[in-house]
Design an enzyme around this catalytic site. Sequence first.
Site, PDB file in Angstrom:
ATOM      1  CD  GLU A  49     -70.666  59.936 -22.879  1.00  0.00           C
ATOM      2  OE1 GLU A  49     -71.604  60.084 -22.075  1.00  0.00           O
ATOM      3  OE2 GLU A  49     -69.916  60.876 -23.235  1.00  0.00           O
ATOM      4  CG  ASP A  60     -79.869  60.549 -19.588  1.00  0.00           C
ATOM      5  OD1 ASP A  60     -78.737  61.055 -19.557  1.00  0.00           O
ATOM      6  OD2 ASP A  60     -80.078  59.325 -19.545  1.00  0.00           O
TER       7      ASP A  60
END
Length: 262
Positions: A49, A60
């Site tokens: 990924e 994130d």
Amino acid sequence: MSRVDDAIQRAHDAGRGAFIGYLPVGFPDLPTSIEAAITLARNGVDIIELGPPYSDPVMDGAIIQEATQTALAAGFRMADLFTAVRAITEAVDVPVVVMSYWNPIWQYGVDRYADDLFAAGGAGIITPDITPESAEEWIAASRRTGLDRIFLAAPTSSDARLDLVVSASSGFVYTVSTMGITGERAALDQAARTLVERLRAHGVGRACVGIGISNAEQVARVLEYADGAIVGTALVRALRDGGVERLAEVTRELSAGTHRAA
């Protein structure tokens, strides 16, 4: 069967769960990020990924944000993503999916993005901040190119939402283990197991769990009920602190958890 689904099936046929490893493109620089992704594949990762750096990475955690900001400061450009995907897929036979916020895809052009990713050898896109009912253009582009479209399901998702995500996704459904941003957690929520059970009831083909998985024991526990375990922060930390050599060690350590879950 897509390349992503095929990779998960091959892992299952080998008596283990699938291991999906995340790294940002361009960290600490483009050549090293390509070497790092190839290292994942050669040390136990079934699906790579890749995360293109983005200036507003709302999902994130601190370690991944730090890495993506480093990549942006070093001059990352969108063309670098396709360069990296091509180099990785030419070196290893592991599907590469992109984890991207929607705004960069939209600005680049949805059809152009899909075409360039497909031409580079990419296998699909994970879109964390767009829902299926808002993704008509991407769904059409993915069907045309054969790229997998991987949408997210969260513990707070309604039954109607799960039906929509399951029907619109291909490859797997990215199953969010707990509410919040990416990062390492000492314990995974029971919510992840419950969510996978709900997705099974809604007919999901593959459910892979991400967010908070940071060691082999957690990988093994997740793979008791899920098709795959997604690890990001622990891998980015290893690359940051010890380079590609340390990344290889941590990848092998995490991969051991897939076998214990068989």
